[in-house]
Structure formats: structure tokens, C-alpha cells
Write a protein that holds these residues in place. Structure first.
Motif, mmCIF file in Angstrom:
data_model
loop_
_atom_site.group_PDB
_atom_site.id
_atom_site.type_symbol
_atom_site.label_atom_id
_atom_site.label_comp_id
_atom_site.label_asym_id
_atom_site.label_seq_id
_atom_site.Cartn_x
_atom_site.Cartn_y
_atom_site.Cartn_z
ATOM 1 N N LYS A 334 37.602 42.637 40.148
ATOM 2 C CA LYS A 334 37.133 43.963 40.557
ATOM 3 C C LYS A 334 37.776 45.054 39.702
ATOM 4 O O LYS A 334 37.106 46.019 39.296
ATOM 5 N N LYS A 338 36.047 47.988 37.219
ATOM 6 C CA LYS A 338 36.304 49.415 37.357
ATOM 7 C C LYS A 338 36.819 50.023 36.046
ATOM 8 O O LYS A 338 36.458 51.159 35.696
ATOM 9 N N TRP A 342 35.399 53.239 33.593
ATOM 10 C CA TRP A 342 36.223 54.458 33.602
ATOM 11 C C TRP A 342 36.218 55.126 32.228
ATOM 12 O O TRP A 342 36.318 54.476 31.199
#
Length: 343
Positions: A334, A338, A342
Motif C-alpha cells: 500500500k 501511495k 505522490w
């Protein structure tokens, strides 16, 4: 290429140049021609020449002091040992090889496979490639195993935090780039098993100082990118003194033909001189020093918590210039997703 057989002791496989022991004045010595080669090697190379001693008696070969510039990789002997030998780490023995001194020429390349009880003289390129393919860790090409880059192209290393070997395995399976070991106890066997999971990659030890044998640390550092995470507030000696003592230990081990290297000393939660890396395990994330050039600053690794499926601290870590994050095994995949989003 020719093959000789005998009884193998040790694990793995080794290669090296044959160095036949001769008996002069009643004691074993190396050929004069080899000593001349070693002297030339020492002047132009920064690594020792790997030798495989060929002798009648295995005990004599194993106890023979080698000159500077030479390292013992293995022994081939005509006689069997009187009892199972205590081999130095990384050294193997092929014993009971009939007429080894006649069958092997001085300086020939030897390949020793103790599990198969086999000595290969002047192995072919295909034979060497077979063994390398057998023992080299496979590279996983699933997307989860690729490094995580932000949309601006900044690479962020993701470590899995593990308190036991099962968690370490889970983190690496999920695509972790390295491991941070915490909790206790981690005995020597468990540490080596964790090192095997990362291979030559990142392995960080955030364990109680008194629970780690410095010899374990320097031996592990020779086989992986090792960081020894220390809390300066509880460290019982100055960091430079520790570095000096570790260096002395490395020299002692290398004199015993054992591989050792200096680990990267990592400060826990404080950017202090003498440390190579900064690892923040608390929620107080220190920003890099604006007065120090970025490429001269220690790498910053920050723990990211996963609470009820929410990642706490990831964006803050990235905003503070973290080069790596530390997460639980079940959050590795996960977090990588992310990071890639970003920017």
C-alpha cells in the motif's frame, strides 16, 4: 576439464587457484613460483588472491599461515581427516582425493563442490554458469518488487519492520526493499536467515545494544548493506570509539580468513556527527539541516504507521525529505502505491 572425487566438508562452492604444498626441511611450504605471483598480485590488486591448497594431509593445509595477498578458499587433500574438521567460514575441504598432487597442476583453476564430493579442474564457462545460476538469488520482476518512485522521479526506499523471521519473510514477499529488525530476541541463526532474505540489500538492526555480538554485526556487514541503529543517549561508549573497536575486530577476523566489514552506524532520532544514517522511529520527524548540502546529509528513514487501514505520517515524511520509510509487513504494498502517486 577433468573431475576428481572425494569426501566433502563445508557448504556451498568455492573457486580458486591450486597451490600445491611441498615438503622442504620437514615442513609444508608454497612453491617459489607462487610466491612470486603473489608478490606481483599484491602490487596491482586490492583484493587477495583466492587459493585452494593441495596437500597430502588436510590438517597441515588448514593450519598453514598464508602470505599477505592470499586468502584460503578451500583445501584438497589425499588423506581423510582423523575427525570432522573445524573449518573457517567460507572455506571447504575435499578430502580423500586419490593422487590429487599428481592430477592437479600448480596454478590450475579449481572448483570445489563439497555437497557433491567433487573437484573440477579447469571448469568450463558453462559449468561455472550452472553453479552461479543455482546459488544466485532470483530477481523477482513483479510490479510490487520494483522500487517506488514519486511522480517527480524521487526514489523512496521502503523497509519492512519485522520483530521475527515470519514477519521478515512476509515483508520481503510483499515487495519490501529491505528489512528493519526490532524487538527481541534475534539470535545468530535468525539474523543470518534475515540476511539471506535481503541478499546484498538493505538490512538494519534496531536491537538492544547489549543483545548483539559485534562479531555478528561485522560479519553480516560483509554480505549486505547493514545499518546498526543506535540511540546516542543510551550508547555506553562514544560512537568513534565504537567505530575504532569494530575496525580492530574486522582486522582480527580477516586475519582468520573470515569476511567482515564496517556497518553503517545509524542514529535513532537525532542528526549527530559520527553517524552515517538517520533513522526516526518516533513520530517526531526531524527535517534535514538546511545548512548542510543535500548530498552531504545522512539518509533519513522514517517510520510510517498503519492504523485502521490509514497510513499516518507518510506525506509528512515525504515533505521532510525522507529517502526511505519503515512500515509493517502488511503495509508495504500500500505504501509503495501511495509513493508512486505522490508529487
Amino acid at each position: 576439464m577433468k573431475t576428481l572425487t572425494g569426501q566433502g566438508f563445508g557448504t556451498g562452492y568455492v573457486m580458486g587457484r591450486a597451490a600445491k604444498l611441498t615438503l622442504e626441511s620437514g615442513r609444508a611450504t608454497l612453491e617459489e613460483s607462487l610466491l612470486i605471483q603473489l608478490d606481483r598480485w599484491r602490487r596491482r590488486e586490492d583484493v587477495p588472491m583466492g587459493l585452494i591448497l593441495v596437500a597430502e594431509d588436510p590438517a597441515v593445509a588448514l593450519l598453514l599461515p598464508l602470505p599477505e595477498g592470499a586468502a584460503l578458499n578451500g583445501v584438497v587433500s589425499e588423506h581423510l581427516p582423523s575427525r570432522p574438521p573445524n573449518l573457517p567460514e567460507g572455506v571447504v575441504l575435499l578430502a580423500g582425493v586419490e593422487e590429487a598432487l599428481l592430477a592437479i597442476g600448480e596454478g590450475e583453476l579449481l572448483l570445489l563442490e563439497p555437497e557433491r564430493g567433487r573437484v573440477t579442474v579447469e571448469p568450463s564457462a558453462m559449468e561455472v554458469a550452472r553453479l552461479q545460476a543455482k546459488h544466485q538469488p532470483r530477481i523477482l520482476l513483479d510490479e510490487q518488487n520494483f522500487p517506488a518512485f514519486t511522480t517527480e522521479g524521487l526514489k523512496i526506499t521502503v523497509w519492512g519492520e519485522a520483530t521475527n523471521l515470519e514477519e521478515a519473510q512476509a515483508a520481503m514477499t510483499a515487495g519490501a526493499d529491505g528489512l528493519l529488525l526490532t524487538g527481541s530476541p534475534w539470535d545468530e541463526d535468525a539474523l543470518w536467515a534475515a540476511q539471506a532474505l535481503v541478499g546484498g540489500g538493505d538490512l538494519a538492526l534496531a536491537l538492544a545494544f547489549e543483545e548483539l555480538d559485534p562479531e555478528w554485526v561485522v560479519r553480516l556487514a560483509a554480505r549486505s548493506t547493514l545499518r546498526w541503529c543506535l540511540d546516542p543517549a543510551t550508547l555506553p561508549l562514544p560512537v568513534e570509539t565504537l567505530r575504532t573497536e569494530l575496525t580492530e575486530l574486522i582486522i582480527e577476523l580477516e586475519e582468520e580468513n573470515q569476511r567482515a566489514a564496517l556497518p553503517r552506524l545509524a542514529s535513532l532520532g537525532a542528526n549527530l556527527p559520527g553517524f552515517d544514517t538517520l533513522v526516526a522511529l518516533s513520530g517526531d520527524f526531524p527535517a534535514p539541516d538546511p545548512e548542510i548540502l543535500p548530498w552531504k546529509q545522512p539518509a533519513l528513514y522514517i517510520r510510517v504507521e498503519s492504523v485502521f487501514g490509514q497510513l499516518l505520517g507518510l506525506e509528512e515524511a515525504l515533505e521532510h525529505g525522507a529517502t526511505g520509510v519503515i512500515v509493517a509487513p502488511d503495509a508495504v504494498e500500500k505504501v509503495k502505491i501511495k509513493i508512486r502517486e505522490w508529487g
